[in-house]
Structure formats: C-alpha cells, structure tokens
Design a protein around this motif. Structure first.
Motif, PDB file in Angstrom:
ATOM      1  N   TYR A  14       6.897  48.230  54.742  1.00 57.33           N
ATOM      2  CA  TYR A  14       7.567  49.578  55.297  1.00 57.33           C
ATOM      3  C   TYR A  14       7.009  49.798  56.580  1.00 57.33           C
ATOM      4  O   TYR A  14       5.938  49.360  57.089  1.00 57.33           O
ATOM      5  CB  TYR A  14       7.118  50.583  54.552  1.00 57.33           C
ATOM      6  N   SER A  28       6.064  51.947  58.507  1.00 55.35           N
ATOM      7  CA  SER A  28       5.069  52.838  58.730  1.00 55.35           C
ATOM      8  C   SER A  28       3.686  52.284  58.024  1.00 55.35           C
ATOM      9  O   SER A  28       2.689  52.737  58.357  1.00 55.35           O
ATOM     10  CB  SER A  28       5.145  54.126  57.824  1.00 55.35           C
ATOM     11  N   LEU A  57       4.024  44.945  51.627  1.00 54.53           N
ATOM     12  CA  LEU A  57       4.038  45.588  50.134  1.00 54.53           C
ATOM     13  C   LEU A  57       4.262  44.416  48.965  1.00 54.53           C
ATOM     14  O   LEU A  57       3.716  44.197  47.977  1.00 54.53           O
ATOM     15  CB  LEU A  57       5.096  46.549  49.846  1.00 54.53           C
ATOM     16  N   ASP A 111       2.113  48.430  38.050  1.00 49.63           N
ATOM     17  CA  ASP A 111       1.335  49.928  38.253  1.00 49.63           C
ATOM     18  C   ASP A 111       2.092  50.897  38.995  1.00 49.63           C
ATOM     19  O   ASP A 111       3.120  50.361  39.809  1.00 49.63           O
ATOM     20  CB  ASP A 111      -0.064  49.853  38.700  1.00 49.63           C
ATOM     21  N   SER A 112       1.892  52.112  38.922  1.00 51.16           N
ATOM     22  CA  SER A 112       2.646  52.904  39.896  1.00 51.16           C
ATOM     23  C   SER A 112       2.155  52.519  41.498  1.00 51.16           C
ATOM     24  O   SER A 112       1.033  52.399  41.697  1.00 51.16           O
ATOM     25  CB  SER A 112       2.228  54.488  39.523  1.00 51.16           C
ATOM     26  N   GLY A 113       3.022  52.433  42.067  1.00 46.15           N
ATOM     27  CA  GLY A 113       2.748  52.468  43.756  1.00 46.15           C
ATOM     28  C   GLY A 113       2.737  50.565  43.971  1.00 46.15           C
ATOM     29  O   GLY A 113       2.670  50.534  44.989  1.00 46.15           O
ATOM     30  N   SER A 114       3.232  50.062  42.980  1.00 50.15           N
ATOM     31  CA  SER A 114       2.857  48.238  43.116  1.00 50.15           C
ATOM     32  C   SER A 114       4.111  48.140  43.841  1.00 50.15           C
ATOM     33  O   SER A 114       4.077  46.549  44.273  1.00 50.15           O
ATOM     34  CB  SER A 114       2.677  47.827  41.990  1.00 50.15           C
ATOM     35  N   GLY A 115       5.065  48.801  43.851  1.00 55.06           N
ATOM     36  CA  GLY A 115       6.512  48.243  44.686  1.00 55.06           C
ATOM     37  C   GLY A 115       7.440  47.837  43.791  1.00 55.06           C
ATOM     38  O   GLY A 115       8.516  47.243  44.438  1.00 55.06           O
ATOM     39  N   LYS A 116       7.570  48.367  42.522  1.00 57.11           N
ATOM     40  CA  LYS A 116       8.753  48.073  41.754  1.00 57.11           C
ATOM     41  C   LYS A 116      10.008  48.675  42.354  1.00 57.11           C
ATOM     42  O   LYS A 116      11.035  48.026  42.207  1.00 57.11           O
ATOM     43  CB  LYS A 116       8.434  48.592  40.406  1.00 57.11           C
ATOM     44  N   SER A 117       9.966  49.875  42.394  1.00 54.63           N
ATOM     45  CA  SER A 117      11.238  50.637  43.249  1.00 54.63           C
ATOM     46  C   SER A 117      11.734  49.859  44.290  1.00 54.63           C
ATOM     47  O   SER A 117      12.999  49.712  44.524  1.00 54.63           O
ATOM     48  CB  SER A 117      11.004  51.885  43.305  1.00 54.63           C
ATOM     49  N   THR A 118      10.825  49.674  45.306  1.00 53.19           N
ATOM     50  CA  THR A 118      11.098  48.974  46.580  1.00 53.19           C
ATOM     51  C   THR A 118      11.729  47.698  46.056  1.00 53.19           C
ATOM     52  O   THR A 118      13.037  47.226  46.726  1.00 53.19           O
ATOM     53  CB  THR A 118       9.993  48.626  47.373  1.00 53.19           C
TER      54      THR A 118
HETATM   55  N1  LIG Z   1      10.298  54.777  52.207  1.00 55.92           N
HETATM   56  C1  LIG Z   1       9.037  54.628  52.288  1.00 55.92           C
HETATM   57  N2  LIG Z   1       8.322  54.681  53.397  1.00 55.92           N
HETATM   58  C2  LIG Z   1       7.093  54.259  53.409  1.00 55.92           C
HETATM   59  N3  LIG Z   1       6.173  53.830  52.352  1.00 55.92           N
HETATM   60  C3  LIG Z   1       7.018  54.088  51.250  1.00 55.92           C
HETATM   61  C4  LIG Z   1       8.381  54.305  51.123  1.00 55.92           C
HETATM   62  N4  LIG Z   1       8.479  54.261  49.778  1.00 55.92           N
HETATM   63  C5  LIG Z   1       7.798  54.106  49.190  1.00 55.92           C
HETATM   64  N5  LIG Z   1       6.562  53.732  49.919  1.00 55.92           N
HETATM   65  C6  LIG Z   1       5.245  53.411  49.456  1.00 55.92           C
HETATM   66  O1  LIG Z   1       5.258  51.963  49.057  1.00 55.92           O
HETATM   67  C7  LIG Z   1       4.553  51.766  47.869  1.00 55.92           C
HETATM   68  C8  LIG Z   1       5.282  51.329  46.635  1.00 55.92           C
HETATM   69  O2  LIG Z   1       6.216  52.330  46.397  1.00 55.92           O
HETATM   70  P1  LIG Z   1       7.164  52.097  45.188  1.00 55.92           P
HETATM   71  O3  LIG Z   1       8.059  50.775  45.442  1.00 55.92           O
HETATM   72  O4  LIG Z   1       8.004  53.202  44.984  1.00 55.92           O
HETATM   73  O5  LIG Z   1       6.437  51.556  43.757  1.00 55.92           O
HETATM   74  P2  LIG Z   1       6.297  51.752  42.317  1.00 55.92           P
HETATM   75  O6  LIG Z   1       7.935  51.833  42.076  1.00 55.92           O
HETATM   76  O7  LIG Z   1       5.875  50.553  41.838  1.00 55.92           O
HETATM   77  O8  LIG Z   1       5.848  53.189  41.887  1.00 55.92           O
HETATM   78  C9  LIG Z   1       3.747  53.181  47.710  1.00 55.92           C
HETATM   79  O9  LIG Z   1       2.534  52.887  48.093  1.00 55.92           O
HETATM   80  C10 LIG Z   1       4.670  54.035  48.482  1.00 55.92           C
HETATM   81  O10 LIG Z   1       4.108  55.092  48.906  1.00 55.92           O
END
Ligand SMILES: Nc1ncnc2c1ncn2[C@@H]1O[C@H](COP(=O)(O)OP(=O)(O)O)[C@@H](O)[C@H]1O
Ligand SMILES: [Mg+2]
Length: 204
Positions: A12, A14, A19, A38-45
């Motif tokens: 990202y 910022s 990630l 785990d939560s925050g590991s980047g699955k959704s990304t």
């Molecule tokens: N749009 C964004 N900008 C900056 N950081 C982001 C953004 N979306 C998610 N993150 C960060 O990227 C990391 C992974 O997020 P995410 O992919 O949602 O993980 P998961 O789905 O595994 O919980 C987290 O630390 C989150 O805070």
C-alpha cells in the motif's frame, strides 16, 4: 479453467513494507479451494488483486492464459464480507440485483430470497438477507470463478450453511471455480477439497 497468479507483490502506498511478496498461485474449477490467514495478513488485498479490483501491483494475474480484462464484466467475481459497503443505499434490491443479471424466480427462491425484499433498500434488510443478494449478484451467468472473502463470517451458523449450500450447488452446476477465503479453519475443512495458508505462499 485456470486462475493463475505469478510473482504477485504488493505494498500500500502509505505502508512502509510489502504486504504481499512473490506470491504464486494456481487455481482451477476441479477443486474447491480454501485460503486461510490471520486477520490483517493480506487475504482481502490478494482477493482484490485476483479479481481485478486492484490493478496496480507487481507480477501477473491471468485467467485462462489471458490477462484479466481491465474494463467491462469481470469473469472472476468477488463476494465481500460486508455487502452493505458495496451496494448503493439509494437503490432498491431489484435494481441492485438487476444491474448484474436477470435472476429467475426459481433461483431467487433457491437462495431464500422473498419477493417482498426486492422492493426494499439495502438498509432495510438483515446481514444474512443482504448477503444472499450479494452472492446472487456475483453469480452472473458469465461468471467463471467466485472468490468468497469471509462471505459468511458475520452470519449465524444456519444462515451460513444455507448460503454456502446454494452457492456450491450453482458452482457445480455451472462448472465454476470457487475460492473460499476465511480465518475459520473448521469452515474451510468442511467446505473445501484442499487449502492453502497465505503465510506459506507469501514471501515477506
Ligand atoms: N486501502 C488500504 N490502505 C492502506 N492499508 C490498507 C488498506 N487496506 C488494507 N490495508 C492494510 O493491509 C493489511 C492487510 O489487510 P487485508 O488485506 O484486509 O487483510 P485480511 O483480509 O487478511 O484481514 C492490514 O494491515 C490493513 O490495515
Ligand atoms: Mg479480509
């Protein structure tokens, strides 16, 4: 059909660190796969990259050996955890659904959608009711692959099973691919033929 990720890396703007780093992944419609992390590991990304919602990354995503289309219909459809976030609050449900495809009555009833819900707005439905629409919206006849990102995490156990059963039935009928993304190991073990741990394929 084949959904393939080659050397995917992502950071990202910022953030200080990457990630996702050098992720290689190959998925098809022969197996129902689970992706665990785990939560925050980047699955959704990663899901957004695999479905074409995030287009700025390093590496390549291909579907049947061609790049994902940058515009128009997305053959890889993503179902989100929070359907209310991706629905226009000013649209009635029949328009939310109709924007994607013309769903027949049989399919509506298979997904447990009552006719009266069609004339309501998203905020007038419960999480489970809304998620049925979100799932069905993704199941356009042109869809080839479904990525379900924690799609039932917010729902009670019975609703979760009902929705997943309906989706998996259609996925099999239409020979689509399906990736279930979850932090819930029991759910993945129940539903999926095989599983991948994000930490095992992420080289950060
Ligand atoms: N749009 C964004 N900008 C900056 N950081 C982001 C953004 N979306 C998610 N993150 C960060 O990227 C990391 C992974 O997020 P995410 O992919 O949602 O993980 P998961 O789905 O595994 O919980 C987290 O630390 C989150 O805070
Ligand atoms: Mg997530």
């Amino acid at each position: 059909m084949k959904l393939k990720a080659t050397n995917i890396s992502f950071k990202y703007p910022s953030a200080k660190n990457y990630l996702l780093k050098d992720i290689n992944l190959e998925l098809d419609n022969k197996k129902i796969m689970g992706l665990i992390g785990d939560s925050g590991s980047g699955k959704s990304t990663l899901c957004k990259i695999l479905s074409g919602y995030v287009q700025k990354y390093e590496g390549e995503v291909s579907f049947d050996d061609a790049p994902l289309p940058k515009k128009g219909f997305k053959p890889v459809q993503l179902i989100y955890q929070h359907p209310e976030k991706v629905m226009n609050p000013k649209w009635k449900m029949k328009d939310v659904l109709g924007e994607s495809w013309d769903v027949d009555e049989k399919t509506l009833s298979e997904f447990g959608i009552q006719k009266s819900w069609l004339t309501r707005f998203p905020q007038e439905l419960s999480g489970g009711e809304l998620q049925r629409f979100s799932v069905l919206r993704a199941l356009n006849p042109k869809t080839k692959f479904i990525i379900a990102d924690e799609m039932t995490t917010m729902l009670d156990a019975i609703t979760q099973v009902q929705i997943l059963d309906s989706v998996l039935k259609l996925v099999k009928e239409r020979n689509m691919g399906f990736l279930l993304v979850s932090h819930d190991m029991d759910l993945v073990d129940t539903i999926c033929d095989d599983k991948i741990y994000l930490k095992d394929i992420n080289n950060i």
